[in-house]
Design a protein around this motif. Structure first.
Motif, PDB file in Angstrom:
ATOM      1  N   LEU A  52     -97.903 -86.737  36.443  1.00 48.03           N
ATOM      2  CA  LEU A  52     -98.091 -87.816  37.403  1.00 48.03           C
ATOM      3  C   LEU A  52     -99.332 -88.621  37.032  1.00 48.03           C
ATOM      4  N   GLY A  53     -99.265 -89.910  37.284  1.00 47.76           N
ATOM      5  CA  GLY A  53    -100.339 -90.801  36.859  1.00 47.76           C
ATOM      6  C   GLY A  53    -100.083 -91.422  35.499  1.00 47.76           C
ATOM      7  N   ARG A  54     -99.022 -90.982  34.849  1.00 41.83           N
ATOM      8  CA  ARG A  54     -98.663 -91.532  33.539  1.00 41.83           C
ATOM      9  C   ARG A  54     -98.378 -93.030  33.646  1.00 41.83           C
ATOM     10  N   GLN A  55     -98.824 -93.785  32.647  1.00 42.71           N
ATOM     11  CA  GLN A  55     -98.659 -95.230  32.663  1.00 42.71           C
ATOM     12  C   GLN A  55     -97.209 -95.640  32.416  1.00 42.71           C
ATOM     13  N   VAL A  56     -96.794 -96.701  33.085  1.00 38.94           N
ATOM     14  CA  VAL A  56     -95.463 -97.280  32.871  1.00 38.94           C
ATOM     15  C   VAL A  56     -95.476 -98.029  31.545  1.00 38.94           C
ATOM     16  N   GLU A  57     -94.538 -97.710  30.659  1.00 38.39           N
ATOM     17  CA  GLU A  57     -94.524 -98.314  29.332  1.00 38.39           C
ATOM     18  C   GLU A  57     -93.721 -99.609  29.320  1.00 38.39           C
ATOM     19  N   PRO A  58     -94.152-100.581  28.478  1.00 36.17           N
ATOM     20  CA  PRO A  58     -93.385-101.829  28.334  1.00 36.17           C
ATOM     21  C   PRO A  58     -91.957-101.541  27.880  1.00 36.17           C
ATOM     22  N   GLY A  59     -90.998-102.233  28.444  1.00 45.11           N
ATOM     23  CA  GLY A  59     -89.614-102.053  28.060  1.00 45.11           C
ATOM     24  C   GLY A  59     -88.890-100.962  28.816  1.00 45.11           C
ATOM     25  N   SER A  60     -89.603-100.216  29.658  1.00 42.01           N
ATOM     26  CA  SER A  60     -88.979 -99.141  30.426  1.00 42.01           C
ATOM     27  C   SER A  60     -88.208 -99.712  31.612  1.00 42.01           C
ATOM     28  N   ILE A  61     -87.357 -98.870  32.196  1.00 40.39           N
ATOM     29  CA  ILE A  61     -86.623 -99.299  33.388  1.00 40.39           C
ATOM     30  C   ILE A  61     -87.593 -99.662  34.505  1.00 40.39           C
ATOM     31  N   ALA A  62     -88.616 -98.831  34.714  1.00 40.01           N
ATOM     32  CA  ALA A  62     -89.577 -99.094  35.787  1.00 40.01           C
ATOM     33  C   ALA A  62     -90.283-100.436  35.591  1.00 40.01           C
ATOM     34  N   GLN A  63     -90.690-100.714  34.361  1.00 47.25           N
ATOM     35  CA  GLN A  63     -91.375-101.978  34.084  1.00 47.25           C
ATOM     36  C   GLN A  63     -90.446-103.165  34.313  1.00 47.25           C
ATOM     37  N   LEU A  64     -89.187-103.011  33.915  1.00 46.43           N
ATOM     38  CA  LEU A  64     -88.215-104.087  34.098  1.00 46.43           C
ATOM     39  C   LEU A  64     -87.987-104.373  35.578  1.00 46.43           C
ATOM     40  N   VAL A  65     -87.876-103.311  36.377  1.00 48.10           N
ATOM     41  CA  VAL A  65     -87.661-103.483  37.819  1.00 48.10           C
ATOM     42  C   VAL A  65     -88.841-104.190  38.463  1.00 48.10           C
ATOM     43  N   MET A  66     -90.052-103.764  38.133  1.00 41.28           N
ATOM     44  CA  MET A  66     -91.226-104.359  38.773  1.00 41.28           C
ATOM     45  C   MET A  66     -91.458-105.793  38.308  1.00 41.28           C
ATOM     46  N   HIS A  67     -91.008-106.110  37.093  1.00 42.40           N
ATOM     47  CA  HIS A  67     -91.158-107.476  36.595  1.00 42.40           C
ATOM     48  C   HIS A  67     -90.151-108.416  37.235  1.00 42.40           C
ATOM     49  N   THR A  68     -88.895-107.971  37.355  1.00 43.15           N
ATOM     50  CA  THR A  68     -87.838-108.841  37.879  1.00 43.15           C
ATOM     51  C   THR A  68     -87.653-108.723  39.385  1.00 43.15           C
ATOM     52  N   LYS A  69     -88.149-107.584  39.954  1.00 38.52           N
ATOM     53  CA  LYS A  69     -87.953-107.276  41.377  1.00 38.52           C
ATOM     54  C   LYS A  69     -86.465-107.197  41.728  1.00 38.52           C
ATOM     55  N   LYS A  70     -85.671-106.756  40.746  1.00 43.32           N
ATOM     56  CA  LYS A  70     -84.232-106.623  40.944  1.00 43.32           C
ATOM     57  C   LYS A  70     -83.745-105.269  40.444  1.00 43.32           C
ATOM     58  N   ARG A  71     -82.607-104.830  40.983  1.00 41.68           N
ATOM     59  CA  ARG A  71     -81.951-103.616  40.505  1.00 41.68           C
ATOM     60  C   ARG A  71     -81.461-103.839  39.084  1.00 41.68           C
ATOM     61  N   THR A  72     -81.586-102.808  38.245  1.00 40.07           N
ATOM     62  CA  THR A  72     -81.033-102.902  36.899  1.00 40.07           C
ATOM     63  C   THR A  72     -79.610-102.366  36.879  1.00 40.07           C
ATOM     64  N   ASP A  73     -78.840-102.771  35.900  1.00 33.60           N
ATOM     65  CA  ASP A  73     -77.579-102.113  35.624  1.00 33.60           C
ATOM     66  C   ASP A  73     -77.880-100.764  34.985  1.00 33.60           C
ATOM     67  N   PRO A  74     -76.906 -99.847  34.940  1.00 31.54           N
ATOM     68  CA  PRO A  74     -77.124 -98.596  34.202  1.00 31.54           C
ATOM     69  C   PRO A  74     -77.442 -98.899  32.738  1.00 31.54           C
ATOM     70  N   ILE A  75     -78.614 -98.498  32.272  1.00 34.55           N
ATOM     71  CA  ILE A  75     -79.037 -98.810  30.915  1.00 34.55           C
ATOM     72  C   ILE A  75     -79.715 -97.605  30.271  1.00 34.55           C
ATOM     73  N   ILE A  76     -79.887 -97.710  28.962  1.00 35.77           N
ATOM     74  CA  ILE A  76     -80.585 -96.680  28.198  1.00 35.77           C
ATOM     75  C   ILE A  76     -82.077 -96.965  28.221  1.00 35.77           C
ATOM     76  N   ASP A  77     -82.872 -95.915  28.474  1.00 34.55           N
ATOM     77  CA  ASP A  77     -84.333 -96.014  28.450  1.00 34.55           C
ATOM     78  C   ASP A  77     -84.843 -94.926  27.512  1.00 34.55           C
ATOM     79  N   ASN A  78     -85.722 -95.301  26.587  1.00 32.93           N
ATOM     80  CA  ASN A  78     -86.212 -94.350  25.591  1.00 32.93           C
ATOM     81  C   ASN A  78     -87.685 -93.972  25.801  1.00 32.93           C
ATOM     82  N   THR A  79     -88.259 -94.365  26.938  1.00 32.59           N
ATOM     83  CA  THR A  79     -89.698 -94.197  27.101  1.00 32.59           C
ATOM     84  C   THR A  79     -90.109 -92.980  27.921  1.00 32.59           C
ATOM     85  N   LEU A  80     -89.224 -92.471  28.788  1.00 34.76           N
ATOM     86  CA  LEU A  80     -89.650 -91.423  29.714  1.00 34.76           C
ATOM     87  C   LEU A  80     -89.886 -90.091  29.021  1.00 34.76           C
ATOM     88  N   PHE A  81     -88.917 -89.615  28.249  1.00 33.10           N
ATOM     89  CA  PHE A  81     -88.982 -88.270  27.689  1.00 33.10           C
ATOM     90  C   PHE A  81     -89.049 -88.259  26.171  1.00 33.10           C
TER      91      PHE A  81
END
Length: 223
Positions: A52-81
């Motif tokens: 916990l406290g880990r930074q949100v990485e550019p290109g991640s689902i979380a970053q995309l959501v906070m940038h667009t303020k919209k729900r994403t479609d089901p997509i591949i994310d390579n940053t979490l694990f």
């Protein structure tokens, strides 16, 4: 700070977790990010430590959501694990602060069961050629276009790497944000003089392995 953090966790559990359990698969994982860091994680079927406290990485689902303020479609994310995951992101608010909720679905969960590609049709000059999937040595994203290679021939396709990653047979491995490689064409894997990891194909082509995909490559090829 600890009291504020504990309050955030309590607020999260009350607002979202119970509700989510009604519709998401029981073994899904849940991550929540506020501003630029993750403040909650439920491991689900992954069973791994997530700091916990880990930074949100550019290109991640979380970053995309906070940038667009919209729900994403089901997509591949390579940053979490460090390996590709299949997830959906939702904009939420935590104590009136914009946040992102990421649901990491099991690898077997898709909105539609898609069969692996048996061939790709590529364009070269003004001709289109169907190519059996097992003849393709690697696929590359370059200058916002997708290319695949058969021996020394290069073909263009309109399918993105993210889309391909969900439909390729398991002998294709993502090794970089720009490359997917057919393991049957790999000659060796080694570090170069600058300690970067390189995959060398049987025809001598050298492809870089990014750090975020290295663990996935090691796990897949068991080295």
């Amino acid at each position: 700070m600890n009291n504020e953090f504990n309050s955030l966790q309590k607020d999260i559990s009350q607002q979202f977790i119970t509700m989510l359990q009604d519709w998401i698969p029981a073994n899904s994982s849940i991550a929540i990010a506020v501003q630029n860091s993750y403040i909650y994680f439920h491991p689900g079927n992954y069973g791994i430590h997530f700091e916990l406290g880990r930074q949100v990485e550019p290109g991640s689902i979380a970053q995309l959501v906070m940038h667009t303020k919209k729900r994403t479609d089901p997509i591949i994310d390579n940053t979490l694990f460090g390996t590709p995951i299949y997830g959906i992101g939702y904009p939420i608010h935590i104590q009136e602060t914009p946040a992102a909720l990421v649901v990491v679905l099991p690898s077997t969960a898709t909105t539609q069961k898609l069969e692996p590609y048996q061939f790709l049709t590529g364009k070269r000059d003004e001709e289109w050629t169907p190519v059996a999937i097992d003849q393709i040595s690697y696929i590359e994203s370059l200058q916002k276009r997708t290319w695949f290679y058969v021996e020394k021939d290069q073909f263009k396709t309109s399918i993105t790497l993210k889309e391909l990653q969900m439909r390729l047979p398991p002998f294709f491995i993502r090794i970089h944000r720009s490359y997917i490689v057919n393991i049957h064409f790999i000659k060796k894997m080694a570090r170069d003089l600058t300690s970067n990891f390189i995959v060398t194909l049987k025809d001598g082509t050298e492809l870089p392995v990014s750090q975020s995909y290295l663990n996935h490559l090691r796990s897949a090829l068991e080295f």
